[in-house]
Motif scaffolding. Structure first.
Motif, PDB file in Angstrom:
ATOM      1  N   ARG A 288       0.967  -1.277   0.012  1.00  0.00           N
ATOM      2  CA  ARG A 288      -0.096   0.086   0.072  1.00  0.00           C
ATOM      3  C   ARG A 288       0.959   1.224   0.007  1.00  0.00           C
TER       4      ARG A 288
ATOM      5  N   LEU B 110       2.755  -5.570  -7.752  1.00  0.00           N
ATOM      6  CA  LEU B 110       1.288  -5.771  -7.797  1.00  0.00           C
ATOM      7  C   LEU B 110       0.956  -6.056  -9.291  1.00  0.00           C
TER       8      LEU B 110
ATOM      9  N   PHE C 171      -7.006  -8.524  -2.988  1.00  0.00           N
ATOM     10  CA  PHE C 171      -7.648  -7.035  -2.842  1.00  0.00           C
ATOM     11  C   PHE C 171      -7.630  -7.192  -1.069  1.00  0.00           C
TER      12      PHE C 171
ATOM     13  N   ILE D 160      -7.479  -2.956  -0.358  1.00  0.00           N
ATOM     14  CA  ILE D 160      -8.527  -2.238  -1.497  1.00  0.00           C
ATOM     15  C   ILE D 160      -9.819  -2.805  -1.246  1.00  0.00           C
TER      16      ILE D 160
ATOM     17  N   ALA E 197      -7.169  -2.010  -9.222  1.00  0.00           N
ATOM     18  CA  ALA E 197      -6.157  -1.880  -8.066  1.00  0.00           C
ATOM     19  C   ALA E 197      -5.435  -0.389  -8.126  1.00  0.00           C
TER      20      ALA E 197
ATOM     21  N   MET F 153      -6.281  -5.218  -1.689  1.00  0.00           N
ATOM     22  CA  MET F 153      -6.915  -5.649  -2.797  1.00  0.00           C
ATOM     23  C   MET F 153      -7.544  -6.752  -2.581  1.00  0.00           C
TER      24      MET F 153
END
Length: 235
Positions: A36, A91, A171, A176, A220, A233
């Protein structure tokens, strides 16, 4: 590239362990924070600071950092220190790997799965669709069931293990939260994949899986870009 952050800033969003194996909790929290961006690239991973913030001993922190190193999320320096790697593209790389693994699983499921296994995948998708907008936990459970059911239906134990491993970059793991519209679109993809599996159309099943992960990556990137440093996510 900054190599240190203020002592009070490192891992500010990490939460202390509660009711799960300590190393798993620490590993998940650190991985989520790194992906993140709340622990930015170049940050030194100082065991004493992290153990204090997470309210654990240094041993699980050390083990978690070793796992992160094997995943390429942190780098060990020649002086023995550990810093967070550049993970801007990490990612995307992981989702490309999942796309390939799960595309292969869908193809194998068309060849190897029983009719009942494929019917159950479709039933589960329809049930999730009937529920409509759901809370994050329920949505995450349905998503995990869908992806791992296809992996299991492939008949390949090794493929299942790999997909389970890479599903950890989901996620929910990164934090996310898709919008209702985004979740609905992903659920449509699930139904389309399940329908292709029922018809044992391997080519179409793999095509839809690839389309699905293209959309996952778009979502994402949109959420991480919008959330910035505090971004929050399931796919």
């Amino acid at each position: 590239m900054t190599e240190t952050t203020k002592n009070g800033d490192i891992g500010a969003e990490l939460t202390a362990v509660e009711r799960e194996p300590v190393v798993l909790h620490v590993h998940r929290e650190l991985r989520r924070a790194i992906l993140r961006g709340s622990i930015p690239a170049g940050t030194r991973m100082v065991e004493t600071q992290l153990s204090s913030r997470l309210a654990v001993s240094r041993t699980p922190v050390r083990e978690a950092i070793s796992r992160l190193e094997s995943e390429g999320l942190v780098l060990r320096q020649v002086n023995g220190g550990v810093i967070v790697a550049e993970v801007d593209k990490k990612l995307g790389e992981i989702l490309v790997i999942r796309q390939a693994l799960e595309g292969a699983a869908a193809r194998l499921a068309c060849e190897n799965a029983s009719d009942e296994e494929l019917s159950q995948i479709l039933r589960s998708c329809r049930e999730a669709a009937r529920l409509g907008p759901a809370d994050g936990k329920t949505r995450s459970e349905h998503d995990r069931t869908f992806h791992l059911s296809i992996a299991r239906a492939s008949g390949s134990t090794r493929l299942l293990q790999l997909i389970e491993e890479f599903y950890e970059y989901s996620f929910s793991a990164v934090g996310i939260h898709p919008t209702a519209a985004e979740s609905a679109q992903l659920q449509i993809h699930h139904l389309e994949v399940a329908s292709a599996l029922i018809q044992r159309d391997a080519e179409d099943a793999e095509r839809i899986i690839r389309k699905h992960f293209d959309e996952v990556l778009r979502i994402a990137n949109a959420h991480l870009g919008a959330d910035g440093e505090s971004g929050e996510m399931e796919e």
